[in-house]
Design a protein around this motif. Sequence first.
Motif, mmCIF file in Angstrom:
data_model
loop_
_atom_site.group_PDB
_atom_site.id
_atom_site.type_symbol
_atom_site.label_atom_id
_atom_site.label_comp_id
_atom_site.label_asym_id
_atom_site.label_seq_id
_atom_site.Cartn_x
_atom_site.Cartn_y
_atom_site.Cartn_z
ATOM 1 N N GLU A 70 -0.808 -5.331 -6.099
ATOM 2 C CA GLU A 70 -0.947 -5.456 -4.760
ATOM 3 C C GLU A 70 -2.406 -5.354 -4.358
ATOM 4 O O GLU A 70 -3.110 -4.983 -5.026
ATOM 5 N N PRO A 71 -2.571 -6.106 -3.055
ATOM 6 C CA PRO A 71 -3.916 -6.202 -2.598
ATOM 7 C C PRO A 71 -4.575 -4.883 -2.151
ATOM 8 O O PRO A 71 -4.005 -4.052 -2.083
ATOM 9 N N SER A 72 -6.078 -4.780 -2.357
ATOM 10 C CA SER A 72 -6.804 -3.658 -2.157
ATOM 11 C C SER A 72 -7.872 -4.348 -1.837
ATOM 12 O O SER A 72 -8.705 -5.052 -2.562
ATOM 13 N N THR A 73 -8.636 -3.419 -1.192
ATOM 14 C CA THR A 73 -10.364 -3.651 -1.067
ATOM 15 C C THR A 73 -10.878 -2.141 -1.173
ATOM 16 O O THR A 73 -11.743 -1.982 -2.388
ATOM 17 N N ARG A 74 -10.510 -1.041 -0.507
ATOM 18 C CA ARG A 74 -11.316 0.272 -0.614
ATOM 19 C C ARG A 74 -10.924 0.792 -2.070
ATOM 20 O O ARG A 74 -11.655 1.229 -3.064
ATOM 21 N N THR A 75 -9.587 0.943 -2.494
ATOM 22 C CA THR A 75 -9.403 1.662 -3.747
ATOM 23 C C THR A 75 -10.016 0.724 -4.970
ATOM 24 O O THR A 75 -10.461 1.526 -5.992
ATOM 25 N N ARG A 76 -9.723 -0.419 -4.846
ATOM 26 C CA ARG A 76 -10.052 -1.203 -6.336
ATOM 27 C C ARG A 76 -11.472 -1.171 -6.374
ATOM 28 O O ARG A 76 -12.163 -0.861 -7.240
ATOM 29 N N VAL A 123 -3.494 1.970 -11.596
ATOM 30 C CA VAL A 123 -2.559 1.109 -11.420
ATOM 31 C C VAL A 123 -2.093 1.180 -9.802
ATOM 32 O O VAL A 123 -1.832 2.104 -9.427
ATOM 33 N N ARG A 124 -1.787 -0.115 -9.264
ATOM 34 C CA ARG A 124 -1.159 -0.380 -8.108
ATOM 35 C C ARG A 124 -0.201 -1.221 -8.035
ATOM 36 O O ARG A 124 -0.352 -2.121 -8.630
ATOM 37 N N ASP A 125 0.870 -0.678 -7.678
ATOM 38 C CA ASP A 125 2.405 -1.568 -7.725
ATOM 39 C C ASP A 125 3.056 -1.468 -6.623
ATOM 40 O O ASP A 125 3.090 -0.196 -5.751
ATOM 41 N N SER A 153 3.504 7.104 -2.765
ATOM 42 C CA SER A 153 2.321 8.223 -3.351
ATOM 43 C C SER A 153 1.036 7.308 -3.459
ATOM 44 O O SER A 153 1.021 6.161 -3.730
ATOM 45 N N HIS A 154 -0.040 7.811 -2.800
ATOM 46 C CA HIS A 154 -1.387 7.393 -3.040
ATOM 47 C C HIS A 154 -2.394 8.522 -3.335
ATOM 48 O O HIS A 154 -3.048 9.130 -1.986
ATOM 49 N N PRO A 155 -2.299 9.246 -4.267
ATOM 50 C CA PRO A 155 -2.828 10.520 -4.443
ATOM 51 C C PRO A 155 -4.382 10.624 -4.201
ATOM 52 O O PRO A 155 -4.827 11.519 -3.882
ATOM 53 N N THR A 156 -5.039 9.582 -4.946
ATOM 54 C CA THR A 156 -6.516 9.589 -4.522
ATOM 55 C C THR A 156 -6.898 9.345 -2.914
ATOM 56 O O THR A 156 -7.715 9.991 -2.615
ATOM 57 N N GLN A 157 -6.102 8.794 -2.417
ATOM 58 C CA GLN A 157 -6.270 8.520 -0.855
ATOM 59 C C GLN A 157 -5.999 10.097 -0.342
ATOM 60 O O GLN A 157 -6.762 10.632 0.575
ATOM 61 N N GLY A 158 -5.056 10.559 -0.758
ATOM 62 C CA GLY A 158 -4.756 11.952 -0.151
ATOM 63 C C GLY A 158 -6.021 12.915 -0.304
ATOM 64 O O GLY A 158 -6.534 13.560 0.602
ATOM 65 N N HIS A 282 -8.552 6.998 9.574
ATOM 66 C CA HIS A 282 -7.689 5.917 9.418
ATOM 67 C C HIS A 282 -8.249 5.640 7.750
ATOM 68 O O HIS A 282 -8.969 5.315 7.419
ATOM 69 N N PRO A 283 -6.908 5.354 7.010
ATOM 70 C CA PRO A 283 -7.179 4.945 5.597
ATOM 71 C C PRO A 283 -7.734 3.624 5.361
ATOM 72 O O PRO A 283 -8.086 3.325 4.295
ATOM 73 N N GLY A 284 -7.571 2.637 6.467
ATOM 74 C CA GLY A 284 -8.016 1.548 6.280
ATOM 75 C C GLY A 284 -6.738 0.578 5.436
ATOM 76 O O GLY A 284 -5.904 1.483 4.833
ATOM 77 N N PRO A 285 -6.428 -0.628 5.343
ATOM 78 C CA PRO A 285 -7.011 -1.548 6.369
ATOM 79 C C PRO A 285 -6.727 -1.263 7.728
ATOM 80 O O PRO A 285 -5.545 -0.899 7.995
ATOM 81 N N MET A 286 -7.623 -1.484 8.631
ATOM 82 C CA MET A 286 -7.256 -1.316 10.207
ATOM 83 C C MET A 286 -6.742 -2.497 10.827
ATOM 84 O O MET A 286 -7.350 -3.778 10.708
HETATM 85 N N1 CP Z 1 -6.814 2.764 1.981
HETATM 86 C C1 CP Z 1 -6.421 1.978 0.933
HETATM 87 O O1 CP Z 1 -5.512 2.023 -0.122
HETATM 88 O O2 CP Z 1 -7.093 0.574 1.193
HETATM 89 P P1 CP Z 1 -7.065 -0.656 0.238
HETATM 90 O O3 CP Z 1 -5.608 -1.097 0.343
HETATM 91 O O4 CP Z 1 -8.037 -1.380 0.827
HETATM 92 O O5 CP Z 1 -7.216 -0.137 -0.910
#
Ligand code: CP
Length: 329
Positions: A70-76, A123-125, A153-158, A282-286
């Motif tokens: 799945e798309p990601s900027t921050r986590t990846r 892993v993100r799915d 669930s998104h434990p590292t964001q938590g 805000h966790p983003g993306p905003m």
């Molecule tokens: N907060 C967060 O998971 O951002 P990304 O989707 O950009 O990884």
Amino acid sequence: MNATDNLEEDGRLQLNEKGELRHLLTLKGLDKAMLIDLLDEAEQYCVPHGSLPARRQSLAGRTVANLFFEPSTRTRASFDLAGKRLGADVLNLDVNTSSRKKGESILDTIYTLQAMQVDIMVVRDASSGVPAYIARNVGDHVCILNAGEADVSHPTQGLLDLLTIRQHKDSFADLVVAIVGDIRHSRVAKSTAQGLQTMGVGELRLISPPALAPNPEFAAGAKIIDNLDDGLKDADVVMALRIQRERIGNLDGIPGIDEYFANFGISQERMKIAKPDAIVMHPGPMNRGIEIEGSLADGPSSVITRQVSNGVAVRMAILDRVSRTLVAR
Ligand code: CP
């Protein structure tokens, strides 16, 4: 088995027989002492703005693979940087040009990487249960980290949200935390709420239009509120969430953009209802102008960029922690 049972089972699966963190699948089941320990460890990787980033060699010789379906900027990006700053080799699999596009199953992809001596898979799915499914099927020399699982669930964001709050406020027990927006489809809301409750937060408010309210099983102990002014009153921490349109099949009952911002958007004016020293997250993306006013996101009460910096520190702490349980080879 319902979603709560699944979380509890994942909570057990992620610990080894000594109670050490071997995978990170959920914050459910991690006790307060372990959360504090992880936050303390992450704090060691936080450096003053403008300094060179913290670096260690604790993952030298190890290989980390980022598998983002799945798309990601921050986590990846932060897992990539975290792995490199700990001395690991980091593989960012381009899912769009991988053999999954030719019909290869996720487990065959995982076994292929395992055969190349990847030690940690991030892993993100979009489907629930995928990180735990992989964790059940990998060898005992591989760790799985959940980097965002469906709306579950998104434990590292938590963890990074907890770290950011702890850096700005004295005691979780004295705090009123308001999470505002699409709680129902947000994995961030669920993991951050779990973490806050484990830390003994004073009061947790989940504020949304009724169509985006959480299922009760995810909201035990929290106040569910459908009026923003009621929810923001005297809050110490306010976190805005975007509407997860990619997870909503039928938009009936979801307000349009202007109506949403008028009723549930966080703005400088709206924040006057919260405590004067309240922080904005805000966790983003905003989506500026929908769930949050741009000038508030960029203003002095905002800790949003701090959340991003803390994301690297938290992911370094998690990579380091699970790597200690890897079988030596
Ligand atoms: N907060 C967060 O998971 O951002 P990304 O989707 O950009 O990884």
